[in-house]
Design a protein around this motif. Sequence first.
Motif, PDB file in Angstrom:
ATOM      1  N   ILE A   1      42.634  38.836  41.430  1.00 35.52           N
ATOM      2  CA  ILE A   1      42.603  38.731  39.964  1.00 35.52           C
ATOM      3  C   ILE A   1      43.199  37.403  39.524  1.00 35.52           C
ATOM      4  N   GLY A   2      44.320  37.008  40.151  1.00 39.18           N
ATOM      5  CA  GLY A   2      44.999  35.772  39.765  1.00 39.18           C
ATOM      6  C   GLY A   2      44.145  34.543  39.973  1.00 39.18           C
ATOM      7  N   ALA A   3      43.350  34.504  41.064  1.00 37.73           N
ATOM      8  CA  ALA A   3      42.493  33.351  41.309  1.00 37.73           C
ATOM      9  C   ALA A   3      41.477  33.178  40.185  1.00 37.73           C
ATOM     10  N   LEU A   4      40.925  34.281  39.704  1.00 37.61           N
ATOM     11  CA  LEU A   4      39.929  34.196  38.632  1.00 37.61           C
ATOM     12  C   LEU A   4      40.577  33.919  37.276  1.00 37.61           C
TER      13      LEU A   4
ATOM     14  N   ARG B   1      42.285  45.497  35.588  1.00 35.10           N
ATOM     15  CA  ARG B   1      42.956  46.692  36.082  1.00 35.10           C
ATOM     16  C   ARG B   1      43.492  46.383  37.468  1.00 35.10           C
ATOM     17  N   VAL B   2      44.763  46.606  37.676  1.00 33.18           N
ATOM     18  CA  VAL B   2      45.371  46.493  39.003  1.00 33.18           C
ATOM     19  C   VAL B   2      45.292  47.875  39.644  1.00 33.18           C
ATOM     20  N   SER B   3      44.411  48.030  40.620  1.00 36.01           N
ATOM     21  CA  SER B   3      44.134  49.343  41.211  1.00 36.01           C
ATOM     22  C   SER B   3      45.111  49.643  42.339  1.00 36.01           C
ATOM     23  N   LEU B   4      46.166  50.366  42.034  1.00 33.97           N
ATOM     24  CA  LEU B   4      47.178  50.714  43.021  1.00 33.97           C
ATOM     25  C   LEU B   4      47.081  52.188  43.390  1.00 33.97           C
TER      26      LEU B   4
ATOM     27  N   LEU C   1      38.092  42.443  35.487  1.00 27.78           N
ATOM     28  CA  LEU C   1      38.479  42.036  36.832  1.00 27.78           C
ATOM     29  C   LEU C   1      39.290  43.119  37.536  1.00 27.78           C
ATOM     30  N   GLY C   2      39.080  43.227  38.836  1.00 23.14           N
ATOM     31  CA  GLY C   2      39.881  44.140  39.636  1.00 23.14           C
ATOM     32  C   GLY C   2      39.533  44.002  41.104  1.00 23.14           C
ATOM     33  N   VAL C   3      40.516  44.261  41.955  1.00 19.74           N
ATOM     34  CA  VAL C   3      40.302  44.344  43.396  1.00 19.74           C
ATOM     35  C   VAL C   3      40.298  45.825  43.746  1.00 19.74           C
ATOM     36  N   THR C   4      39.189  46.321  44.242  1.00 14.76           N
ATOM     37  CA  THR C   4      39.128  47.752  44.540  1.00 14.76           C
ATOM     38  C   THR C   4      39.949  48.086  45.774  1.00 14.76           C
ATOM     39  N   GLU C   5      40.463  49.303  45.788  1.00 17.16           N
ATOM     40  CA  GLU C   5      41.157  49.814  46.958  1.00 17.16           C
ATOM     41  C   GLU C   5      42.215  48.842  47.476  1.00 17.16           C
ATOM     42  N   ALA C   6      43.007  48.281  46.563  1.00 15.56           N
ATOM     43  CA  ALA C   6      44.003  47.276  46.950  1.00 15.56           C
ATOM     44  C   ALA C   6      45.165  47.876  47.738  1.00 15.56           C
ATOM     45  N   GLY C   7      45.417  49.168  47.562  1.00 11.44           N
ATOM     46  CA  GLY C   7      46.508  49.810  48.292  1.00 11.44           C
ATOM     47  C   GLY C   7      47.716  50.056  47.413  1.00 11.44           C
TER      48      GLY C   7
END
Length: 594
Positions: free
Chosen positions: A236-239, A249-252, A217-223
């Motif tokens: 990610i938390g919702a899933l 991966r937390v994409s920061l 799981l990951g949100v791309t280009e999260a900032g």
Amino acid sequence: MDYFNYTRRKSSVVYIGDTPLGGCHPIRIQSMANVSTMDTKASVQQAIRMIEAGAEYVRFTAQGEREAQNLGVIRKALNEQGYTTPLVADIHFNAKAADAAAREVEKVRINPGNYAPDPEMIRQRFTSFLALCKTHKTAIRIGVNHGSLSGRIMNQYGDTPEGMVASCMEFLRICREENFTNVVISIKASNTVVMVKTVRLLVEVMEAGDMHYPLHLGVTEAGDGEDGRIKSAVGIGALLSDGIGDTIRVSLSEDPEAEIPVARKLVEYIQEREGHEPITASLAPDYNPLSVDRRISRPTHGIGGGGHPVVISDRRNGDLEFNYASPPDYIYIGKEDPDNFPGTVNLLVDSLSWKPRPNAFPYFIASEIDELKDFDTPLKFIRLTLNDLNGKALDVLCKDKSAVVILSAHHRNGVGAMRAAIHQLMTAGCDVPLILHRDYNETDIEFLQLKSAADFGTLFLDGFGDGIMLHNENGEAIVSDNIMFGILQATRMRISKTEYISCPGCGRTLYDLQTTIARVKKATSHLKGLKIGIMGCIVNGPGEMADADYGYVGSGRGKIDLYKGKTCIHKNIPELEAVERLVQLIKDNGDWKE
């Protein structure tokens, strides 16, 4: 999945070096290097920093065969220093690089959207690749990105969740035909609504086909900063709340090792729900968990009815410091005398202290529900939990058209309890507006960001909620206010500031990402509602910022391409001029505000 009770999805086990994934194994944490894969020394040093921060897998980009082969050198250097954490090669476009990487590292990620141009070539290249992975005991990740679907899939499905799932399933079916089971799946997007819906759809399709592959799981280009943490925790938390996910991966847009503790905190918080007291509930008739439609609520004095969710700030402690760029819509003052507050501020006042005023509305607790009828006001708030929704309460809420429910939870699985309450209201045909409410007791602001974003974000992405009210016992109210607006922005429920779709950086990044993000933000952060993509290279750039209004994309060393939507407007601009030229592009298109 059990919609109301937390339990992890049953997935198959994938063997990645000495760190297996899926099944009963822990949810694994990973990150990705942002140095050149050809710089062996820097790569080894950064990998060690990530490992010592807690990374269980370390990923490197491999643009070509040279980079893929050098991963073997990096692997050997890490082994010599006693670090055996599995390495992952990240491949785009180059099937030969994937083959080379499979000989060197424990796992290879490929992107179906650009791995091969047509079905015949996909089968030929992919079956050969799988045979190589079997020989070397190499795991793979099929990593679908929202913005990089193939032209063939786009023509058939468009840039949709269904298209992303179809792209993934095309490769999974080949894995099954070839009896290759060492495969992990990811479907990512920078839009949390798209990401969550797509992963839920993929799980449904896989389960129907008796496939149980683990999920990354990951949100791309999260900032970066608060926005990056909130956006990641929402998606990610919702899933994770649904029990979905075996590695994250937390994409920061920060140093890779900074991602690890954020991811760990999020996983640990969700897993606190394990073994909770069971919640007895059932889905409302005709409810579709894959739908992103909002629950229909009646309009009540500006709340509900499909309007944007309101923000209610808890100010019982008398703190009246506000962010005047985004002030809350209402403030809750408890037992305070409403006459002590200006008439321009909308107030929630405990029913016993309430006085008739155009801007003051009574606030009740569950035991006071019989008293709602005694108050002649266009708006009444009542705080309830799942346990309070008995027959009498439902009858009052259905009949009193001035009522608004502040829905709270004290259950260890608050998300499940609030879902159960909402479905009970829906089953009863009660369209009362709902303010989602949670209490926290956090001194660590990052913990507050992650916990609240995961809790509220799950429900907003379910389509629930006409407002938000976050109370943190040990924090400043203005901090909670900012988080509430951040959650609404991350769920695309209410836009209150500029949104930045910025990549976390990797070995392909062509400029100093963190410095550039700061410069772009300084110049544009006042442009409320505008979406700006800041992408390190052309590989993910135009695709992953597909729904951005403007884009800033590295096209070469010291060179930047500027986009309006999906169209490249200016090419190869010197980096030193690029931010100024971006501002001018925004002005030229009429989107600039002083």
